[in-house]
Scaffold this motif. Sequence first.
Motif, PDB file in Angstrom:
ATOM      1  N   ILE A 282      -1.025   5.515  -8.592  1.00  0.00           N
ATOM      2  CA  ILE A 282      -0.508   5.612  -9.960  1.00  0.00           C
ATOM      3  C   ILE A 282      -1.633   5.346 -10.946  1.00  0.00           C
ATOM      4  O   ILE A 282      -1.762   6.035 -11.963  1.00  0.00           O
ATOM      5  CB  ILE A 282       0.652   4.614 -10.151  1.00  0.00           C
ATOM      6  N   VAL A 283      -2.472   4.359 -10.631  1.00  0.00           N
ATOM      7  CA  VAL A 283      -3.585   4.059 -11.533  1.00  0.00           C
ATOM      8  C   VAL A 283      -4.517   5.266 -11.631  1.00  0.00           C
ATOM      9  O   VAL A 283      -4.987   5.623 -12.710  1.00  0.00           O
ATOM     10  CB  VAL A 283      -4.348   2.814 -11.032  1.00  0.00           C
ATOM     11  N   VAL A 284      -4.754   5.905 -10.483  1.00  0.00           N
ATOM     12  CA  VAL A 284      -5.602   7.095 -10.476  1.00  0.00           C
ATOM     13  C   VAL A 284      -5.027   8.131 -11.423  1.00  0.00           C
ATOM     14  O   VAL A 284      -5.719   8.715 -12.251  1.00  0.00           O
ATOM     15  CB  VAL A 284      -5.717   7.667  -9.047  1.00  0.00           C
ATOM     16  N   MET A 285      -3.713   8.345 -11.311  1.00  0.00           N
ATOM     17  CA  MET A 285      -3.070   9.327 -12.172  1.00  0.00           C
ATOM     18  C   MET A 285      -3.228   8.952 -13.637  1.00  0.00           C
ATOM     19  O   MET A 285      -3.543   9.779 -14.485  1.00  0.00           O
ATOM     20  CB  MET A 285      -1.573   9.402 -11.837  1.00  0.00           C
ATOM     21  N   MET A 286      -3.001   7.699 -13.935  1.00  0.00           N
ATOM     22  CA  MET A 286      -3.027   7.279 -15.336  1.00  0.00           C
ATOM     23  C   MET A 286      -4.428   7.414 -15.927  1.00  0.00           C
ATOM     24  O   MET A 286      -4.594   7.799 -17.067  1.00  0.00           O
ATOM     25  CB  MET A 286      -2.564   5.826 -15.459  1.00  0.00           C
TER      26      MET A 286
ATOM     27  N   VAL B  48       4.859  10.811  -9.520  1.00  0.00           N
ATOM     28  CA  VAL B  48       3.499  10.318  -9.727  1.00  0.00           C
ATOM     29  C   VAL B  48       2.794  11.156 -10.784  1.00  0.00           C
ATOM     30  O   VAL B  48       2.068  10.641 -11.629  1.00  0.00           O
ATOM     31  CB  VAL B  48       2.706  10.374  -8.403  1.00  0.00           C
ATOM     32  N   ARG B  49       3.081  12.476 -10.764  1.00  0.00           N
ATOM     33  CA  ARG B  49       2.407  13.379 -11.713  1.00  0.00           C
ATOM     34  C   ARG B  49       2.751  13.067 -13.170  1.00  0.00           C
ATOM     35  O   ARG B  49       1.976  13.382 -14.064  1.00  0.00           O
ATOM     36  CB  ARG B  49       2.782  14.826 -11.411  1.00  0.00           C
ATOM     37  N   ASP B  50       3.937  12.493 -13.364  1.00  0.00           N
ATOM     38  CA  ASP B  50       4.319  12.187 -14.742  1.00  0.00           C
ATOM     39  C   ASP B  50       3.395  11.149 -15.370  1.00  0.00           C
ATOM     40  O   ASP B  50       3.355  11.008 -16.587  1.00  0.00           O
ATOM     41  CB  ASP B  50       5.763  11.666 -14.792  1.00  0.00           C
ATOM     42  N   PHE B  51       2.690  10.421 -14.539  1.00  0.00           N
ATOM     43  CA  PHE B  51       1.799   9.395 -15.071  1.00  0.00           C
ATOM     44  C   PHE B  51       0.446   9.962 -15.470  1.00  0.00           C
ATOM     45  O   PHE B  51      -0.389   9.234 -15.999  1.00  0.00           O
ATOM     46  CB  PHE B  51       1.594   8.281 -14.038  1.00  0.00           C
ATOM     47  N   ALA B  52       0.219  11.261 -15.187  1.00  0.00           N
ATOM     48  CA  ALA B  52      -1.108  11.828 -15.419  1.00  0.00           C
ATOM     49  C   ALA B  52      -1.530  11.622 -16.863  1.00  0.00           C
ATOM     50  O   ALA B  52      -0.810  11.970 -17.798  1.00  0.00           O
ATOM     51  CB  ALA B  52      -1.101  13.312 -15.074  1.00  0.00           C
ATOM     52  N   GLY B  53      -2.698  11.038 -17.015  1.00  0.00           N
ATOM     53  CA  GLY B  53      -3.260  10.891 -18.353  1.00  0.00           C
ATOM     54  C   GLY B  53      -2.505   9.945 -19.262  1.00  0.00           C
ATOM     55  O   GLY B  53      -2.655  10.021 -20.480  1.00  0.00           O
ATOM     56  N   LEU B  54      -1.705   9.071 -18.691  1.00  0.00           N
ATOM     57  CA  LEU B  54      -0.968   8.118 -19.532  1.00  0.00           C
ATOM     58  C   LEU B  54      -1.939   7.315 -20.396  1.00  0.00           C
ATOM     59  O   LEU B  54      -1.638   6.926 -21.521  1.00  0.00           O
ATOM     60  CB  LEU B  54      -0.140   7.178 -18.655  1.00  0.00           C
ATOM     61  N   TRP B  55      -3.116   7.112 -19.839  1.00  0.00           N
ATOM     62  CA  TRP B  55      -4.162   6.377 -20.546  1.00  0.00           C
ATOM     63  C   TRP B  55      -4.494   7.036 -21.886  1.00  0.00           C
ATOM     64  O   TRP B  55      -4.741   6.363 -22.886  1.00  0.00           O
ATOM     65  CB  TRP B  55      -5.395   6.352 -19.633  1.00  0.00           C
ATOM     66  N   GLN B  56      -4.514   8.388 -21.878  1.00  0.00           N
ATOM     67  CA  GLN B  56      -4.847   9.093 -23.105  1.00  0.00           C
ATOM     68  C   GLN B  56      -3.696   9.014 -24.098  1.00  0.00           C
ATOM     69  O   GLN B  56      -3.899   8.916 -25.288  1.00  0.00           O
ATOM     70  CB  GLN B  56      -5.114  10.580 -22.808  1.00  0.00           C
TER      71      GLN B  56
END
Lengths: 549, 477
Positions: B422-426, B353-361
């Motif tokens: 996951i969305v939260v992470m992203m 799940v952590r790998d998705f952190a900030g995927l948005w950026q």
Amino acid sequence: MSFPLLSTVVFAPLLGALLLLAIPNRQNARDGLVRGLALGISLLVFVLTLLVWRAFDGRSADFQLVERVAWIPAFGIEYHVGVDGISLWLIVLTGFLTPLALLSSWIGIEKKVKEFSFFVLALQAGMLGVFVSLDLFLFYIFWDAMLIPMYFLIGIWGYDQRIYAAIKFILYTMAGSVLMLIAIIGLAVLHAQATGQYSFNLLRLYELSIEPRTQLWFFLAFALAFAIKVPLFPFHTWLPDAHVQAPTAGSVILAGVLLKMGTYGLIRFAFPLFPDAALQVAPFLGTLAVIGIVYGALVAMVQPDMKKLVAYSSVSHMGFIVLGICAANVQGMQGAVYQMLNHGVSTGGLFLIVGMLSDRRHTRQIAEYGGLKHVMPKLVAAFLILTLSSIAMPGLNGFVGEFLTLMGAYRWRPVLAAVAATGVILSAVYMLWMFQRVNYGALTNPKNKQLPDLSPREWAAIGPTLVMAVVMGVVPNLFLAPMAPAVDRLVQRLHAQRPALARTAAHDVVGAGRVRRAGKVTAGQVRPLRVEVRPLRVEPSRAALSLEP
Amino acid sequence: MTDFQAIMPTLIVTLTAIVTMVAESFQPKGDKVPLGGLGLIGLAGAALASVLLWGRDLTGFGVMRADNFALFVNVTLCAIGILTILFSGPVVDRERIPSGEYYALTLFGISGMMLMAGASDLLLIFLALEVMSLSVYVLTGIRRSSEKGAEAAFKYFLLGSFSSAFFLYGIAFTYAVVGSTRLDQVAATLAGQADGPSVMVLLALGLLLVGFAFKVSAVPFHMWTPDAYEGAPTVVTGFMSTGVKAAAFAAFIRVFLSAFEPLHAEWAPVVSAIAVATMVLGTTVGVAQNNVKRMLAYSSIAHGGYLLVGLVAANSVGKAGMLFYLLAYGVTNVAAFGTMALLSTEDHPHENVRDFAGLWQRRPVLAAMMTVFLLSLGGLPPTAGFVAKWYVFAAAVQEGYFGIAIIGVLTSVISVYFYLRIVVMMYMSEDVAVDPAPLVPRSALAGLALATAAIFYLGVVPTRVINLAVQSVQGLF
């Protein structure tokens, strides 16, 4: 087919939102353009909602500007929208508050302005969709889809605990609404059993006669979804979290419009679809509403955080609306609808004020302020008007709504009305106390000495709410008149004699017969209540409308 | 000639698979034949053949139906296959997977799935099941250097063979009672038994049920799923969590709602218990997962449960609803796994799940599309997932199964919780994880965009597809 005005109103914000997405990202260089464009779109939508008002015939109780197109024929699902006197003002309110919310976030929102504006406009489309839907499937789509932008608004642009608040908001609301979904499907199946074809058409489903047990279950499923949204005590715990963590624009829209969807749902769906069950459960719901009124007020009193205080005051004020609905008479319903608008204007305005203070000082703790009157008299003046509006000072909007709901409640259950009335007093206590601590006294905190007063942009955001607070307090009839026919029809529908009622005891049947006759007498001469002239006039024939022996 | 026409879609896919395999061995050194492109052409051809056969209701060799039901599933499978191949390109290069075998096995798997969807004879269903399963077993372990992959493949193979044996026994018992393995004759014989089903028949029913429940990973036969899904290359996980499920459900529907339809009263309680257990376990255990592949594995178990709700209802709404669900779920899930596959490399699997952190950026477009997939899996409007869930629950309510429907919607709220993690992470996490993956090629992005468009299409204007699904099940069973 004439010009599809309602669809334009609903989809214009969505198209605008997509338009914003098309602007290429360049290191926030175009934030000004994005902000301006978003504001322009929301103002255009507001004009469109005013056009709806212009096109609306206030003398009719029917749905107007109706558009109806087959959507999923296999299940009788239609794209079916329309507006009546009850939804009219909520649509205008949505159009009114969204530009203010965008204005309020002009400097508060610094990161990802484009996405922020996108979600605000998408949210607006969803809310407008909820208010115009006349097909239950369509309604549910808007109802649920609207959670997504709000979730992002809280979760991305909120304060420290934003993720927790965002998830709590969406899960709480969804848990309530999925049961309603089952009931919606159940209704369509009942329609299919009765007529041979599925239908989600609200007007057709109104005509279904449903046996009492099923009615009760379905009513409870609908009522739970709406009670969570309102929020009715004890389903209110998501609200303070969501409000406190949301950015100002989110709070304004949440308090101003989103909560109204719960009470609107009770009025439009839960009560008229299942009138027998509704009248049966109403005392229980009304009691919860009164508990919420008092409880919300008491909890608001001890809040050190202004935003949380206003959030709990919402729990209290929304209780009045539910109480008015549960009374199920003309005054109660009219008061409830009116109070929905008032609460949108005054609480929306209060959140704007709190947001402005928070923009300046980055804190919302009451203890951090004090004596603001000396540094920003204009802001304090606006704050005062909104405070008075919120505590239902005569001459301002809050008074009319609370008065009507209490009158309706009194005719229904005097005890509940009496207890609810203490909420009016308590609201004066907590609001004035907060106002006093923030604005009066000596300017003790040195950090407050240099605070700038309202800027022109902030005037533009807060000014309209002040104007509306006065206008709605002085000429309530402007707003009450167009909703009166629809409210009257709703009340008649709730109390109409139905075959299902034949099961009740003999004296009730006599009562119901009386009601029907009374309904016939008044049907032709429905007039809005002219509160400002003779507030206490209760038409004797209307009094008989109540099912009370 | 109609015999060959009826099996045309399967035939095209099989031939493409063979061509792919041969093409690889003849390709000049250092020069790459675009094997994926061959597969795409073959699958598009198969989809076209299925569309052309629509409404003709042909039968091939007496055991293979090309009715609308099978054709609808065929198109679904082609869509899944096309998306899989689009996402496979960069993965195959990056993780040094032997491309000839990979594409050929994928295509053989799809041909087995198509056979399974159209087979009207229990024995053919078994053969199709094996063709499909063997391909997928190998695909699971195709990264030979990966220990997890080998473990997953072995586990999947052992348990899968075990369940195949159950299935085969079920066929044997059915044959013993009926004297035939043809579905129509089974139905006719069972309907003719006035004095209730015999023990033999119930035994056959139970064994077949176990076989199918294993393949659709229904509780309590789901044990292999999380391990196999986690160990397989992510893009293969996407393929097998959708393709295998679609094919197995197609056969499940055909067998249970045609051959064993007379015994509905006997199996419905069992299947509803399985459905409830599957929905509840899939969602509640999914909540506890930090590895996104395992999370989506449990999510796909739960989706199997929702599909079973349609089977329990067993009315026309339910059957059509399941077809719609399979399409919506197939496209969504394969795209969700595809996004993950595109983001990971051999050394840095994009799985936690952590790998998705900030995927948005990092990758705003990918993050937005992933959000759409997750919301669709969670069943939020206006996406395909909502209409699909609405459809099967409508079927359940219509038959008065309020309890199952309520459990279904409540568990789907639970599932929203973990999709939103996951969305939260992203979107909402402060930190930004490293981005291991190099460029995502245009073809893969096009696949994701296609899936996104399909999800909104099925969610907003599902009318056309719903009508096709309704036609698919009309007058069939």
